[in-house]
Design a protein around this motif. Structure first.
Motif, PDB file in Angstrom:
ATOM      1  N   ASN A   3       0.812  -1.217   0.000  1.00 20.97           N
ATOM      2  CA  ASN A   3       0.000   0.000   0.000  1.00 20.97           C
ATOM      3  C   ASN A   3       0.839   1.259   0.000  1.00 20.97           C
ATOM      4  N   PRO A   4       0.429   2.306  -0.662  1.00 16.83           N
ATOM      5  CA  PRO A   4      -0.356   2.271  -1.899  1.00 16.83           C
ATOM      6  C   PRO A   4       0.515   1.784  -3.037  1.00 16.83           C
ATOM      7  N   MET A  87      -5.755  -3.169  -0.067  1.00 18.42           N
ATOM      8  CA  MET A  87      -4.676  -2.472  -0.754  1.00 18.42           C
ATOM      9  C   MET A  87      -5.270  -1.306  -1.533  1.00 18.42           C
ATOM     10  N   ILE A  88      -4.484  -0.274  -1.713  1.00 18.77           N
ATOM     11  CA  ILE A  88      -4.956   0.963  -2.313  1.00 18.77           C
ATOM     12  C   ILE A  88      -4.178   1.232  -3.604  1.00 18.77           C
TER      13      ILE A  88
END
Length: 91
Positions: A3-4, A87-88
């Motif tokens: 992330n990210p 997760m981004i």
């Protein structure tokens, strides 16, 4: 990590050697990615794997899967064990 991420990330996991039977030292593993609405975006692993450490790369902009920025979830299933993490993706 993961992330990210943009445009790809690596997902690491370990299959422990807790299987009692010596005849079967592997588990059926699935690793899938979902969007925030619960729609399946990708299947990264869908096979039987032996014990050990693994690393899978997820590319959000490969092929027909050109994902938009947002929150995604990956779910690891190994036998009775299920783990989901967030997760981004930031573009």
């Amino acid at each position: 990590y993961p992330n990210p991420f943009n445009p790809s990330t690596k997902i690491k996991f370990t299959i422990p050697s807790v299987i009692a039977s010596e005849a079967k030292q592997s588990l059926f593993i699935t690793l899938k990615v979902y969007d925030v609405l619960g729609n399946e975006v990708a299947t990264l692993i869908n096979e039987e794997l032996s014990t050990g450490e693994y690393e899978v790369e997820f590319n959000a902009s490969s092929g027909i899967r050109n994902l938009v920025s947002g929150i995604y979830f990956y779910q690891l299933t190994a036998g009775d064990f299920i783990q989901t993490k967030k997760m981004i993706l930031i573009k």
